[in-house]
Structures are given as structure tokens and as C-alpha cells.
Design a protein around this motif. Structure first.
Motif: not given
Length: 306
Positions: A7-8, A11, A31-32, A35, A39, A241-242, A245, A248-249
């Protein structure tokens, strides 16, 4: 951590890192960026509409107090705009850690960019090819730097690189044209990674796709498809948002390898947590990748430093 539970929250801290996210005023890009900023990264929203970009920056700041978010005007459908944006980004950020090639258009009627390119191929692939080449020298010396390019399941659907008719002058099919552009995103990632490996630099190239995500991307789709997505989206797809992910990963997981492709873990890769996924055989054809690279350099006039 189980891969399928990513999940986020996984990160890693991004303090001291600078990220450029294209198309970050809405959907997956927003969304990217949200997050990454939360962070600790300094995030540049590279967007076509600066006013929408400013509103997006305000939204991010509202959810992440103290977030460092700026806006850069960038129209990927116009090479002159890409060059101006790259010049301004290099001046403001001589060191870049992340370039996330997220912006895109989908299923548009046949339209040409100002440079005479078919809009989907010109925006989704050629614009990002040019931007990456112009910014790469800011990434190359930076340990852990990455270029993440967002592709799609569409790279499998009626998709091939139509070298004989790249811009749909002889015939045009909006679905095939989108597939061509998303296939090009993957082929670009693989060829870029080979060149980075040969140069012995710390930068890696990675790709991702969001599955079926609820974004504005389908606004040009046929009415029947839009209705189906509205009706079935909650069952078959996932939120923006999902969907973000996977990007983001690909951008932040320390175990990612150059050339990896991340997407949802669920059936047909439509939804689910981000995991490494496969791509079409055509996307992995090295001869086609090299040919596409050569054509892209010729069309954009951008030569890479690797």
C-alpha cells in the motif's frame, strides 16, 4: 511485507528527493504526487493547464501540510513546450530523482499535434520520449534515480507499431492508436534500460499500469464504453488512488529492477495491489524497440546522452 499487501504506507521516506510528475493535476498523476509529497519529496506538477495545476497543488498541501509542491507548465503535444519546460526544470532542479511519465490521452478522434503527430502517439510516447531525453542528464548522476513510464493493458489490444502509418494518415482506429502509444511506452522503457546499463549509470527505467482505474482518461471513449465503466467500474476496477499504487511502487520500492513492469495483482490485472507483471511478446522485441527509438529520435530531434 507480503507483495499482495503493498500500500502507499510502504512508500519509503522521500525527504531530499525531487520528483517531476506529468499530468499531475488529476487522476493517477495527482494521487502519485500526493503520496510522494506526503512522504517528503519536493514534487513538480508538470501540467498543460497551469491554473488546474495550482488548484491541484493546493489540494495536496491541504492533505499534507508542509508539502513542497510547485507547478510547471508542460504541453506534451507540442515539442516547443516540452523544450521550454525542460529548460526551466533543469534551471530550477539541476538534480532530479524521479521522472514519472504519467500524462496521457485515450481513444481520441484523429487529431494532429502542432508538430503533425497523431495525438495519442505524439502525447503518450513522443512527448515523453523528448522530455526524458532532455532531462536525463539531471537524473544520470543521482543514485537511485528512476524514470517511470505509465503504460496500460491497452498495449495488448490491437497494438503494434505501425511504422508505415504512425500517424493514421491511411486509416485510423482510435483503439489501435491508443494501443500503439502504450506499446511504445513499454518498448521505450526496455530500450532505455539497456542504454542505461551500457552506460553504467545508477538511473533505472521502469514501467507501470493502473489496471482499470476511475479517472478522466475515458472521456473520449465511445458513449457505450463510458456507460459500461460507470456501471461496472466499482466491480471490475478500482479508484485512482489504488490505480496509482503500481506507479508508486515502481518509483520507490528499493527492490525494483530496471525494466520491471508493475500492475495490479487481481484477475486480468484489472485491480489489486501492485506486483511485477508480464507484458506482450511484441513489447519485448529488441529489434522493434531499437527501430522505434531511432524513429522517435528523428521525429523529436532529441538525442539521448546514453
Amino acid at each position: 511485507m507480503a507483495e499482495r499487501k503493498w500500500t502507499e504506507a510502504q512508500v519509503p521516506p522521500q525527504h531530499g528527493r525531487t520528483a517531476v510528475v506529468t499530468g499531475a493535476n488529476t487522476g493517477l498523476g495527482l494521487e502519485t504526487a500526493r503520496v510522494l509529497a506526503a512522504r517528503g519529496a519536493s514534487v513538480v506538477l508538470a501540467v498543460r493547464d497551469a491554473e488546474k495545476g495550482k488548484r491541484a497543488a493546493e489540494r495536496i498541501a491541504g492533505t499534507a501540510p508542509g508539502a513542497q509542491v510547485t507547478v510547471q507548465r508542460l504541453d506534451l503535444s507540442e515539442l516547443a513546450s516540452v523544450r521550454r519546460a525542460a529548460d526551466e526544470l533543469r534551471a530550477a532542479h539541476p538534480r532530479l530523482d524521479l521522472l514519472i511519465n504519467n500524462a496521457g490521452v485515450m481513444y481520441t478522434p484523429r487529431t494532429l499535434t502542432r508538430d503533425g503527430f497523431e495525438l495519442q502517439f505524439g502525447t503518450n510516447h513522443l512527448g515523453h520520449f523528448a522530455l526524458t531525453g532532455l532531462l536525463l542528464e539531471s537524473l544520470l548522476p543521482v543514485p537511485g534515480s528512476r524514470v517511470v513510464t505509465v503504460s496500460s493493458m491497452g498495449h495488448r489490444i490491437r497494438a503494434r507499431i505501425r511504422f508505415e502509418d504512425l500517424h493514421g494518415e491511411r486509416s485510423y482506429d482510435r483503439v489501435a492508436a491508443y494501443g500503439q502509444s502504450k506499446l511504445a511506452n513499454l518498448m521505450f522503457t526496455h530500450e532505455l534500460q539497456r542504454r542505461l546499463d551500457a552506460a553504467g549509470v545508477p538511473t533505472t527505467a521502469v514501467a507501470a499500469h493502473p489496471g482499470i482505474a476511475a479517472t478522466e482518461l475515458i472521456r473520449y471513449s465511445p458513449a457505450a464504453l463510458r456507460a459500461a465503466v460507470r456501471a461496472l467500474g466499482p466491480l471490475l476496477g478500482q479508484s485512482a488512488a489504488r490505480g496509482a499504487l503500481a506507479t508508486l511502487r515502481a518509483a520507490t520500492d528499493p527492490h525494483v529492477r530496471g525494466g520491471d513492469f508493475y500492475g495490479p495483482s487481481g484477475p486480468f490485472q484489472a485491480r489489486g495491489r501492485p506486483v511485477p507483471v508480464g507484458s506482450s511478446a511484441r513489447s519485448r522485441d529488441r529489434d522493434l524497440q531499437r527501430r522505434l527509438w531511432t524513429v522517435s529520435e528523428e521525429l523529436t530531434g532529441v538525442r539521448y546522452p546514453v
